[in-house]
Design an enzyme around this catalytic site. Structure first.
Site, PDB file in Angstrom:
ATOM      1  N   SER A   1      81.760  85.254   3.095  1.00  0.00           N
ATOM      2  CA  SER A   1      82.159  84.036   3.816  1.00  0.00           C
ATOM      3  C   SER A   1      82.982  84.320   5.070  1.00  0.00           C
ATOM      4  CB  SER A   1      82.936  83.081   2.887  1.00  0.00           C
ATOM      5  OG  SER A   1      82.175  82.740   1.759  1.00  0.00           O
ATOM      6  N   LEU A   2      82.648  85.410   5.758  1.00  0.00           N
ATOM      7  CA  LEU A   2      83.331  85.722   7.012  1.00  0.00           C
ATOM      8  C   LEU A   2      82.804  84.904   8.179  1.00  0.00           C
ATOM      9  CD1 LEU A   2      83.740  89.617   7.013  1.00  0.00           C
ATOM     10  CD2 LEU A   2      85.546  87.913   6.940  1.00  0.00           C
TER      11      LEU A   2
ATOM     12  N   ILE B   1      77.645  81.964  11.761  1.00  0.00           N
ATOM     13  CA  ILE B   1      78.224  81.353  12.962  1.00  0.00           C
ATOM     14  C   ILE B   1      78.323  82.376  14.088  1.00  0.00           C
ATOM     15  CG2 ILE B   1      80.275  80.255  13.928  1.00  0.00           C
ATOM     16  CD1 ILE B   1      78.783  78.426  12.079  1.00  0.00           C
TER      17      ILE B   1
ATOM     18  N   PRO C   1      90.993  97.943   5.584  1.00  0.00           N
ATOM     19  CA  PRO C   1      89.765  97.386   4.995  1.00  0.00           C
ATOM     20  C   PRO C   1      88.546  97.556   5.906  1.00  0.00           C
ATOM     21  CG  PRO C   1      91.597  95.879   4.666  1.00  0.00           C
ATOM     22  CD  PRO C   1      92.080  96.939   5.602  1.00  0.00           C
TER      23      PRO C   1
ATOM     24  N   GLY D   1      69.834  63.525  -2.877  1.00  0.00           N
ATOM     25  CA  GLY D   1      70.282  64.137  -4.127  1.00  0.00           C
ATOM     26  C   GLY D   1      69.205  64.037  -5.186  1.00  0.00           C
TER      27      GLY D   1
ATOM     28  N   CYS E   1      67.178  59.578   2.218  1.00  0.00           N
ATOM     29  CA  CYS E   1      66.362  60.028   1.090  1.00  0.00           C
ATOM     30  C   CYS E   1      66.713  59.211  -0.161  1.00  0.00           C
ATOM     31  CB  CYS E   1      66.537  61.528   0.868  1.00  0.00           C
ATOM     32  SG  CYS E   1      65.240  62.262  -0.154  1.00  0.00           S
TER      33      CYS E   1
ATOM     34  N   MET F   1      68.146  55.888   0.563  1.00  0.00           N
ATOM     35  CA  MET F   1      67.232  54.780   0.828  1.00  0.00           C
ATOM     36  C   MET F   1      66.736  54.185  -0.481  1.00  0.00           C
ATOM     37  SD  MET F   1      63.552  54.556   2.831  1.00  0.00           S
ATOM     38  CE  MET F   1      62.451  54.591   1.416  1.00  0.00           C
TER      39      MET F   1
ATOM     40  N   GLU G   1      62.086  58.284 -11.664  1.00  0.00           N
ATOM     41  CA  GLU G   1      62.779  59.571 -11.771  1.00  0.00           C
ATOM     42  C   GLU G   1      63.918  59.476 -12.774  1.00  0.00           C
ATOM     43  OE1 GLU G   1      65.275  62.801  -9.013  1.00  0.00           O
ATOM     44  OE2 GLU G   1      64.569  60.926  -8.127  1.00  0.00           O
TER      45      GLU G   1
ATOM     46  N   HIS H   1      65.152  63.192   6.242  1.00  0.00           N
ATOM     47  CA  HIS H   1      66.486  63.775   6.429  1.00  0.00           C
ATOM     48  C   HIS H   1      66.765  63.979   7.919  1.00  0.00           C
ATOM     49  CE1 HIS H   1      67.566  64.837   2.221  1.00  0.00           C
ATOM     50  NE2 HIS H   1      66.253  64.798   2.058  1.00  0.00           N
TER      51      HIS H   1
ATOM     52  N   GLU I   1      69.449  64.423   9.417  1.00  0.00           N
ATOM     53  CA  GLU I   1      70.540  65.359   9.687  1.00  0.00           C
ATOM     54  C   GLU I   1      70.034  66.735  10.126  1.00  0.00           C
ATOM     55  OE1 GLU I   1      70.032  65.641   5.098  1.00  0.00           O
ATOM     56  OE2 GLU I   1      69.725  64.190   6.712  1.00  0.00           O
TER      57      GLU I   1
END
Length: 546
Positions: A15-16, A20, A190, A352, A379, A382, A403, A515, A517
């Protein structure tokens, strides 16, 4: 076209921010006029992240061609113009699956299948294929140097370094340089050990990007250079910042792009980062703030909704407001009711899977509808809005999705059994289909009805957005729902599937099966998110005036 490759590895801790850093370097190189792509090589055994838990892995980012990929590909698309595809992300599981399939077919003519050369050759083939047609391909290796899982990938890029040569390859290693408060100084040990580990498997880094909570002093850079056998100008300090969109400028200021172009012998213009400077300025200078309630089930890990979070921030930039996201567990809505939905300027229900918390999402949609609070459903968001409308407005008591409740008397949402995919081919599914890779996936054309909020947002009667779902609106209920006042504002390319719904007499109650996004970027925004945040700001203003 001769493609150059930059291999990005990470050491010390996970997670450095390799993704990005890789995306930021790509943004600078793109600003210099180069055609850049980025790949992510994931060391886990899953074939793809499509069936992995969002609370463990974060969101699944869907590409235009329907690949279910690592969330880092979302970062890549938000930083550069190049669109990712299924060649930009592959896993150990996919490599082994393809090699074993070839072995079963007899492609290896009875040879003993081994990690070297068969697995490593397969990895190299994919890396080279992914870089085709680009000036520079940045290849991020998932995991941390020293992990057993990453070894085949590291061996593969070591071999590529030899085969392609120094004028076509560069190794960039991210490490942690922590500050110890008790000692009052940063510690480079390190990083030294991480580089030693990397060199032990045959890779000598050309660039070290040193992460920390503060800038690395010049004397410590010199120390790292000496002990890690890296040029001092190639020791890059990357401190924590309050906006990831500041990172391209930080890297450029230290000459990382010049180091890369000189190494590769590329003659190109200087990078113009004016667009990124504008993004950073807008982010730092909002004229207001809105609070959006995100009602979901994976809220303990915000990365589960990474692209949604970023899209809301982008929409804030275009509306000159800061977006405060309040994460609301949909089960809390079920337990406590409307009290957890107070004080919001808008409600967003994202995608989800699974029954847990669904009733809370339905309650959130009802609250937004009844209180004229801006609502944006994505999704599943809606589907729950449609279920709520069916139950409480259209009079379809007990309406649900098959579902969650197969025996529902009114299955207003059901499994898609047939649709047209992104290639124009008919795909079919049934209840017994595998979970992995069996959804309606990828970019699809949507027809928008004139005069709707959807068409107004896009300023068009069509849009193209990406899908990831198995369930859809049951067309048998369309007429009943339309008579009750629901507008079906978007339909699929063949007009057989409902893609968007909205309410006519509501400030902003809009939802889409896709989606959006995944197509939002800080430089371009996304129409529906911009419209939603604008509606939230208008709601807040009306609320204050009242």
């Amino acid at each position: 076209m001769t493609t150059r490759y930059i291999f990005v590895t990470g050491g010390v801790v996970s997670s450095l921010g390799k993704g990005i850093a890789a995306a930021s370097l790509a943004a600078i190189l793109e600003a210099r006029g180069l055609n850049v792509t980025i790949m992510k090589l994931d060391p886990y055994i899953n074939v793809d992240p499509g069936t992995m838990s969002p609370t463990q892995h974060g969101e699944v980012f869907v590409t235009e061609d329907g690949a279910e990929t690592d969330l880092d590909l979302g970062h890549y698309e938000r930083f550069i113009r190049t669109k990712m595809n299924r060649r930009n992300n592959f896993t150990t599981g996919r490599i082994y699956e393809e090699v074993l399939r070839k072995e079963r077919r007899g492609d290896y003519l009875g040879a003993t299948i081994q990690v070297i050369p068969h697995i490593t050759n397969a990895i190299k083939e994919k890396v080279l294929a992914g870089g085709e047609g680009h000036d520079v391909a940045i290849v991020e290796i998932g995991g941390t140097v020293g992990d057993i899982e990453s070894l085949p990938f590291l061996e593969s890029i070591r071999q590529l370094g030899v085969e392609l040569g120094r004028d076509r390859t560069l190794f960039m290693h991210l490490t942690l340089v922590p500050f110890l408060g008790a000692a009052g100084e940063v510690k480079t040990k390190p990083t030294q050990h991480s580089v030693k580990e990397l060199r032990s498997i045959g890779i000598a880094p050309d660039v070290l990007v040193c992460r920390g909570d503060r800038a690395i002093p010049a004397n410590e850079k010199a120390k790292i250079s000496l002990f890690c056998n890296v040029e001092e100008r190639a020791v890059i300090s990357l401190k924590d910042v309050d906006s990831i969109y500041k990172i391209p400028a930080l890297l450029k200021a230290q000459g990382l792009d010049q180091l890369v172009t000189k190494r590769f012998g590329i003659d190109c213009k200087e990078a113009d980062l004016a667009e990124w400077e504008k993004v950073v300025y807008q982010e730092a200078n909002p004229v207001g703030e809105v609070t959006i309630g995100m009602v979901g089930k994976y809220i303990e890990l915000p990365d589960a909704y990474k692209s949604v979070n970023e899209a809301l921030k982008h929409a804030g930039l275009f509306n000159r407001v800061s977006v405060n996201i309040k994460y609301i567990d949909s089960q809390n809505v079920e337990a406590k009711g409307d009290e957890v939905l107070q004080g919001l300027d808008g409600i967003l229900v994202p995608g989800g899977f699974g029954e847990r918390g669904v009733e809370g999402k339905i309650m959130a949609a009802k609250f937004a509808r009844e209180n004229n609070l801006p609502y944006f459903g994505i999704c599943l968001g809606m589907q729950v809005a449609l279920i709520e409308f069916a139950r409480h407005v259209a009079g379809l008591e007990g309406a649900h999705s098959t579902e969650f409740k197969p025996e529902t008397p009114h299955p207003v949402v059901g499994l898609i059994t047939e649709w047209i995919n992104e290639d124009g081919q008919v795909e079919e599914r049934h209840e017994e289909s595998d979970l992995g890779g069996t959804m309606r996936l990828g970019a699809q054309l949507c027809h928008l009805e004139e005069g709707t909020k959807a068409a107004a947002a896009y300023k068009s009667t069509t849009c193209v957005e990406r899908h990831r779902h198995r369930y859809e609106v049951n067309n048998n209920y369309k007429e009943r729902l339309e008579k009750a006042g629901l507008i079906f504002s978007g339909l699929s390319s063949d007009r057989s599937l409902v893609e968007m719904i909205e309410l006519p007499n509501h400030p902003w109650f809009v939802a889409g099966q896709f989606h959006p996004e995944f197509t939002s970027t800080p430089r371009d925004g996304q129409p529906l998110f911009e419209g939603f945040v604008a509606a939230a700001a208008a709601y807040q203003k009306r609320d204050l005036e009242d």
